[in-house]
Design a protein around this motif. Sequence first.
Motif, PDB file in Angstrom:
ATOM      1  N   ASP A  71       1.363  -1.308  -0.446  1.00 25.23           N
ATOM      2  CA  ASP A  71      -0.025  -0.008  -0.146  1.00 25.23           C
ATOM      3  C   ASP A  71       0.898   1.122  -0.161  1.00 25.23           C
ATOM      4  O   ASP A  71       2.255   0.983   0.377  1.00 25.23           O
ATOM      5  N   TYR A 119       0.044   7.485   2.695  1.00 30.73           N
ATOM      6  CA  TYR A 119      -1.383   7.929   3.222  1.00 30.73           C
ATOM      7  C   TYR A 119      -1.409   7.139   4.735  1.00 30.73           C
ATOM      8  O   TYR A 119      -2.879   8.180   5.252  1.00 30.73           O
ATOM      9  N   ARG A 143      -8.491   4.046   6.433  1.00 31.02           N
ATOM     10  CA  ARG A 143      -8.131   4.010   4.823  1.00 31.02           C
ATOM     11  C   ARG A 143      -9.145   3.048   4.414  1.00 31.02           C
ATOM     12  O   ARG A 143      -9.706   2.464   3.027  1.00 31.02           O
ATOM     13  N   SER A 161     -11.811   1.349  -0.698  1.00 32.98           N
ATOM     14  CA  SER A 161     -10.206   1.207  -0.494  1.00 32.98           C
ATOM     15  C   SER A 161      -9.951   2.283  -0.485  1.00 32.98           C
ATOM     16  O   SER A 161     -10.007   3.153  -2.075  1.00 32.98           O
ATOM     17  N   THR A 176      -6.787   3.983  -0.761  1.00 34.81           N
ATOM     18  CA  THR A 176      -5.804   3.837  -0.378  1.00 34.81           C
ATOM     19  C   THR A 176      -5.628   2.489  -1.532  1.00 34.81           C
ATOM     20  O   THR A 176      -6.357   2.317  -2.911  1.00 34.81           O
TER      21      THR A 176
END
Length: 416
Positions: free
Chosen positions: A181, A185, A258, A319, A321
């Motif tokens: 990932d 973030y 996230r 999702s 990310t």
Amino acid sequence: MIASTLSSARRQAERRSRQVKSILANEGHRGITDRARTVVADWMRPKGIVWQVKTGDVIAADLSQPFTPIIPKVAPGESITVNWVTGPAGPGSGGHTTCYRIIRYLDRLGYTNRIYFYDLHRADRKYYEDVAREHYGLTNQISDMGDTIADAHAVVATGWPTAYPVFNARCTGKRFYFVQDFEPYFEPVGAQSVLAENTYKMGFHAITAGQWLAKKLKSDYGMEGDYFPFGCDTTRYKRDPGSKRSGVAFYARAGTPRRGVELGLLALEIFAKRQPQIDIHLYGEKLADVPFRAINHGLVSPQQLNTIYNKCFAGLTLSLTNLSLVPYEMLAAGCIPVMNDAEHNRMVMQSDHVRYAETTPHALASALEKIVVDPDYDCLSRKAADSIVSASWDDAGAAVDTAFRRALCVDRDAVR
């Protein structure tokens, strides 16, 4: 002076009194309790950064002067030796599950895989080693990441904190980065998000979960790499043609921002008002005071989750990310995923059976509603499950094997 102070104190007391009365009238005693807990949590929360990486490793990592390791050639018939640097994990970690699946696949091909735990908290290695063996099926050598690690053909960082000790290590072996990932973030903009982003500038060869990450790391940081496709354990997730469907499902784990849990709950609140007869199944963790009727499963096993999916027409999976494994598992069970429409989702989840919607509560609720009222749902569900039958984790493992061989210039006959 004293009169002014008393006047100010009286105004503050009156303000707080009115505020408390308003909270009680609109939210009840729970509103007061929640705010009190927030105050206590803020008071107890560390005032500085809770580091995920050893500061000494950050200081030692001068990106302007990278170490150039010797990369030993793999002789014909020799096993490829790979050092994997990971954080220790309890049962049920999705990231570790994927990483360790790949390691087990490479074991079967004849690789020599070593695991090194990188841990700031001095946790008991024996406990986490037992977890790795009992819950994740590892049989490899497992050691602590000390000042030195053994020479290898490849050394792999598996998350941004582990990239720093891998960068600093002086053993042989080409440096790789197993990226699942975009981890900058995960943090608010600040020191740690910058430190996470800096790891993409360390000159490692990326092996990413899905194509979106490979594209992003190449375009934003010039990082060379390969990617592997997502897989699905179709021995656990499968459609039950005799199951009676009456609900929708949502992965509700508030500790994973996230995954957009709060946004999903707003969408489900709207959906519940439109379709009150439909059961709403929440899983991931127990949530208190959900503002609609819901079955709150909490943490469940894969077998239990497959049962939930087979009770549901659709599943909401967000999702923000990189993609999660959830939509693949839903599809395998014939449960239609509703996802937020985003490049990173469409690029990785290339399926005609996913329903994309704008990332707003109303749009997501409408997408769920269209599925549960679809008169051809049975056909839709069957085709969705059929589409995922061939999504094997062996394909992911084979892609990682190919990536290692290409980067290390190894012929297929080089591994026993």
